[in-house]
Design a protein around this motif. Structure first.
Motif, mmCIF file in Angstrom:
data_model
loop_
_atom_site.group_PDB
_atom_site.id
_atom_site.type_symbol
_atom_site.label_atom_id
_atom_site.label_comp_id
_atom_site.label_asym_id
_atom_site.label_seq_id
_atom_site.Cartn_x
_atom_site.Cartn_y
_atom_site.Cartn_z
ATOM 1 N N GLY A 171 0.913 -1.198 0.156
ATOM 2 C CA GLY A 171 0.105 0.102 0.021
ATOM 3 C C GLY A 171 0.772 1.348 0.011
ATOM 4 N N ASP A 172 0.120 2.253 -0.370
ATOM 5 C CA ASP A 172 0.911 3.636 -0.398
ATOM 6 C C ASP A 172 2.146 3.796 -1.032
ATOM 7 N N THR A 173 2.132 3.344 -2.385
ATOM 8 C CA THR A 173 3.381 3.289 -3.091
ATOM 9 C C THR A 173 3.613 4.710 -3.724
ATOM 10 N N GLY A 174 2.798 5.616 -3.873
ATOM 11 C CA GLY A 174 3.104 6.861 -4.664
ATOM 12 C C GLY A 174 3.835 7.592 -4.087
ATOM 13 N N GLY A 175 4.866 8.431 -4.780
ATOM 14 C CA GLY A 175 5.673 9.376 -4.359
ATOM 15 C C GLY A 175 5.996 10.436 -5.376
ATOM 16 N N LEU A 176 6.273 11.677 -4.481
ATOM 17 C CA LEU A 176 6.652 12.710 -5.343
ATOM 18 C C LEU A 176 8.166 13.149 -5.196
ATOM 19 N N LYS A 177 8.494 13.218 -3.759
ATOM 20 C CA LYS A 177 9.789 13.728 -3.422
ATOM 21 C C LYS A 177 10.736 12.847 -3.431
ATOM 22 N N SER A 178 10.731 11.405 -3.303
ATOM 23 C CA SER A 178 11.781 10.456 -3.204
ATOM 24 C C SER A 178 11.139 9.344 -4.005
ATOM 25 N N PRO A 179 11.206 9.210 -5.423
ATOM 26 C CA PRO A 179 10.386 8.125 -6.228
ATOM 27 C C PRO A 179 11.293 6.884 -6.134
ATOM 28 N N PRO A 194 -13.132 -12.984 9.167
ATOM 29 C CA PRO A 194 -12.262 -13.402 8.002
ATOM 30 C C PRO A 194 -10.965 -13.932 8.775
ATOM 31 N N ASP A 195 -10.150 -14.366 7.780
ATOM 32 C CA ASP A 195 -8.932 -15.016 8.395
ATOM 33 C C ASP A 195 -7.804 -14.073 8.674
ATOM 34 N N VAL A 196 -7.790 -13.182 7.693
ATOM 35 C CA VAL A 196 -6.988 -11.930 7.991
ATOM 36 C C VAL A 196 -7.375 -10.734 7.316
ATOM 37 N N VAL A 197 -7.183 -9.349 8.116
ATOM 38 C CA VAL A 197 -7.486 -8.267 7.450
ATOM 39 C C VAL A 197 -6.106 -7.527 7.176
ATOM 40 N N PHE A 198 -6.104 -6.792 5.787
ATOM 41 C CA PHE A 198 -4.902 -6.016 5.488
ATOM 42 C C PHE A 198 -5.264 -4.608 5.090
ATOM 43 N N SER A 199 -4.635 -3.700 5.473
ATOM 44 C CA SER A 199 -4.981 -2.057 5.250
ATOM 45 C C SER A 199 -3.769 -1.468 5.024
ATOM 46 N N GLY A 200 -3.750 -0.202 4.489
ATOM 47 C CA GLY A 200 -2.460 0.645 4.434
ATOM 48 C C GLY A 200 -2.678 1.925 5.240
ATOM 49 N N HIS A 201 -2.644 3.014 4.434
ATOM 50 C CA HIS A 201 -3.078 4.311 4.795
ATOM 51 C C HIS A 201 -1.800 4.843 5.994
ATOM 52 N N VAL A 202 -1.384 4.224 6.847
ATOM 53 C CA VAL A 202 -0.363 4.284 7.798
ATOM 54 C C VAL A 202 1.054 4.007 7.125
ATOM 55 N N HIS A 203 1.981 4.730 6.915
ATOM 56 C CA HIS A 203 3.257 4.261 6.144
ATOM 57 C C HIS A 203 4.150 3.627 7.126
ATOM 58 N N GLU A 215 1.546 -14.487 -8.153
ATOM 59 C CA GLU A 215 0.656 -14.550 -9.628
ATOM 60 C C GLU A 215 0.379 -12.882 -9.917
ATOM 61 N N PHE A 216 0.251 -12.159 -8.887
ATOM 62 C CA PHE A 216 -0.316 -10.948 -9.192
ATOM 63 C C PHE A 216 0.201 -9.808 -7.867
ATOM 64 N N LEU A 217 -0.245 -8.431 -8.213
ATOM 65 C CA LEU A 217 -0.035 -7.618 -6.921
ATOM 66 C C LEU A 217 -1.468 -7.128 -6.552
ATOM 67 N N TYR A 218 -1.763 -7.037 -5.229
ATOM 68 C CA TYR A 218 -2.775 -6.439 -4.616
ATOM 69 C C TYR A 218 -2.394 -5.180 -4.116
ATOM 70 N N HIS A 219 -2.860 -3.990 -4.613
ATOM 71 C CA HIS A 219 -2.664 -2.654 -4.223
ATOM 72 C C HIS A 219 -3.721 -2.550 -2.928
ATOM 73 N N LEU A 220 -3.095 -1.781 -2.003
ATOM 74 C CA LEU A 220 -4.051 -1.257 -0.768
ATOM 75 C C LEU A 220 -4.459 0.255 -0.695
ATOM 76 N N GLY A 221 -4.177 0.738 -2.006
ATOM 77 C CA GLY A 221 -4.383 2.359 -2.144
ATOM 78 C C GLY A 221 -3.416 3.244 -1.916
ATOM 79 N N VAL A 272 -0.992 -4.061 8.845
ATOM 80 C CA VAL A 272 -0.975 -2.613 8.343
ATOM 81 C C VAL A 272 0.131 -2.690 7.369
ATOM 82 N N ALA A 273 0.154 -2.352 6.166
ATOM 83 C CA ALA A 273 1.295 -2.629 4.945
ATOM 84 C C ALA A 273 1.292 -1.323 4.159
ATOM 85 N N GLY A 274 1.544 -0.253 4.855
ATOM 86 C CA GLY A 274 1.487 1.067 3.983
ATOM 87 C C GLY A 274 2.752 1.857 3.864
ATOM 88 N N SER A 275 3.692 0.843 3.573
ATOM 89 C CA SER A 275 5.308 1.267 3.429
ATOM 90 C C SER A 275 5.839 1.229 2.234
#
Length: 382
Positions: free
Chosen positions: A57-65, A256-265, A87-93, A283-286
């Motif tokens: 999650g939270d992959t976007g970046g302007l200052k340090s790409p 659920p068996d597991v909950v994934f989120s982002g937002h927090v870096h 097999e794929f990437l799931y992006h958390l936003g 939490v996987a927002g790094s």
């Protein structure tokens, strides 16, 4: 590191005195697909024995790409080199910052992920959905996100800078990815800092939980952008998301068996104890934004752990100093199903920026038994 002088909290926190920014709510576009918004993952040769995918999650970046580029490259290496590649990437936003504008996608998404070999699915983050009032080209919330991820057919995205990656065909901004071994429900938590989910989406979510609960032999994974539980100093936990999930789980009678989120870096692994079972909240927002968020200290008066919404939740592991990503592996042997989650971090070595990502944390869930279990941390806390 934990220290006697400035010990970190050992569970989620609420940040005191947060202003109400619910006025930032944005109405999403109409669905691009049909109800109940399902997308079936193309079947692979080993689909009924193994499912492996990346999650970030939270992959976007302007200052340090460089951070987002290195994350994309390291996930691409796993895809190319491992015996059982994702097999794929799931992006958390939060694919792009600071607004979800078309002009941000070429540099913040298409270029960094030009060499990632697999499909990329996504849920939208608050920055993807926010609208820049100063943009001379008027747009609606999630216009660009829909063109990239919720198109009606795979198409060349005209603002991608000529990228080979075609648009994805997700049926809605909240939707379910069906696979042979897992049901992955993706929620849309809108723009406000602590999230906001409509009653219409909640009704859909409860139905999806019940449908998934009626199936045997599959993992049930829930993904949303805003982290329900967090111990960081920038956001802290979201009471709105906790109440939403607890109410939906209870009404559906399915957990659920597991909950994934982002937002927090940063990376945080919590374990929430229910009567039915214990559920990891990750939490996987790094994933690339240059600013990482640190955890609160026990003595910091701006935060509190004293709230009934935070009871029964333990912080099992965290990493606040390195960017990273997750690999999830679901495996079935005869009737035995397990889910293993591994968190990898960038080395952040200026002398060798290409140094391979290191395995930092791992946990495994036995999906057929009554007990959920976790392996000890590999590195501790950083």
């Amino acid at each position: 590191m934990y220290s006697a002088r400035n010990p970190k909290v050992t569970g989620p926190v609420f940040k005191k005195g947060q202003p109400d920014d619910s006025y930032k709510f944005q109405y999403p576009p109409l669905p691009s697909g049909v109800y109940p918004y399902h997308l079936n993952l193309p079947r692979s040769a080993h689909a009924d024995q193994r499912l492996v995918f990346n999650l970030v999650g939270d992959t976007g970046g302007l200052k340090s790409p460089d951070f987002q580029r290195q994350i994309a490259e390291q996930m691409g290496l796993q895809y190319k080199l491992e015996e059982h590649p994702p097999e794929f990437l799931y992006h958390l936003g939060d694919v792009v910052y600071h607004f979800g504008e078309r002009e941000q996608y070429e540099t913040q998404f298409f270029k960094p992920y030009s060499h990632y070999p697999g499909p990329i699915y996504a849920i939208a983050g608050n920055h993807d959905a926010d609208v820049n009032p100063d943009n001379p080209e008027p747009c609606q919330s999630l216009d660009a996100f829909y063109e990239v991820f919720c198109n009606t057919s795979p198409k060349t995205v005209y603002f991608s800078g000529g990228a080979a990656r075609k648009s994805q065909v997700q049926p809605n901004v909240y939707w379910t990815l069906n696979t042979e071994l897992a049901t992955i429900i993706g929620l849309y938590s809108n723009v406000p800092k602590f999230g906001c989910i409509t009653s219409e989406q909640k009704h859909w979510f409860i139905k999806e939980l019940k449908r998934a609960g009626a199936m045997s032999g599959k993992a049930l994974i829930v993904c949303l952008h805003h982290a329900p539980y967090s111990a960081d100093t920038n956001h802290g936990s979201s009471a709105a998301m906790i109440r939403f999930l607890e109410s939906a789980f209870e009404e559906a009678g399915v957990y659920p068996d597991v909950v994934f989120s982002g937002h927090v870096h940063n990376y945080q692994r919590f374990l929430k104890h229910y009567k039915e079972k214990s559920v990891p909240f990750i939490v996987a927002g790094s994933g690339g934004f240059d600013e990482l968020h640190v955890l609160a200290e026990v003595t910091d008066p701006q935060f509190t752990q004293e709230d009934e919404l935070l009871e029964g939740v333990e912080l099992k592991a965290y990493c606040e100093g390195h960017h990273g990503f997750i690999k999830v592996a679901i495996e079935k042997e005869e009737e035995h199903l397990t889910l293993t989650c591994e968190y990898y971090t960038l080395a952040h070595n200026e002398n060798d920026p290409a140094q391979p990502a290191r395995l930092y944390d791992r946990f495994t869930i036995d999906l057929k038994g009554e007990d959920h279990f976790s392996c000890p941390e590999l590195e501790g806390q950083v």
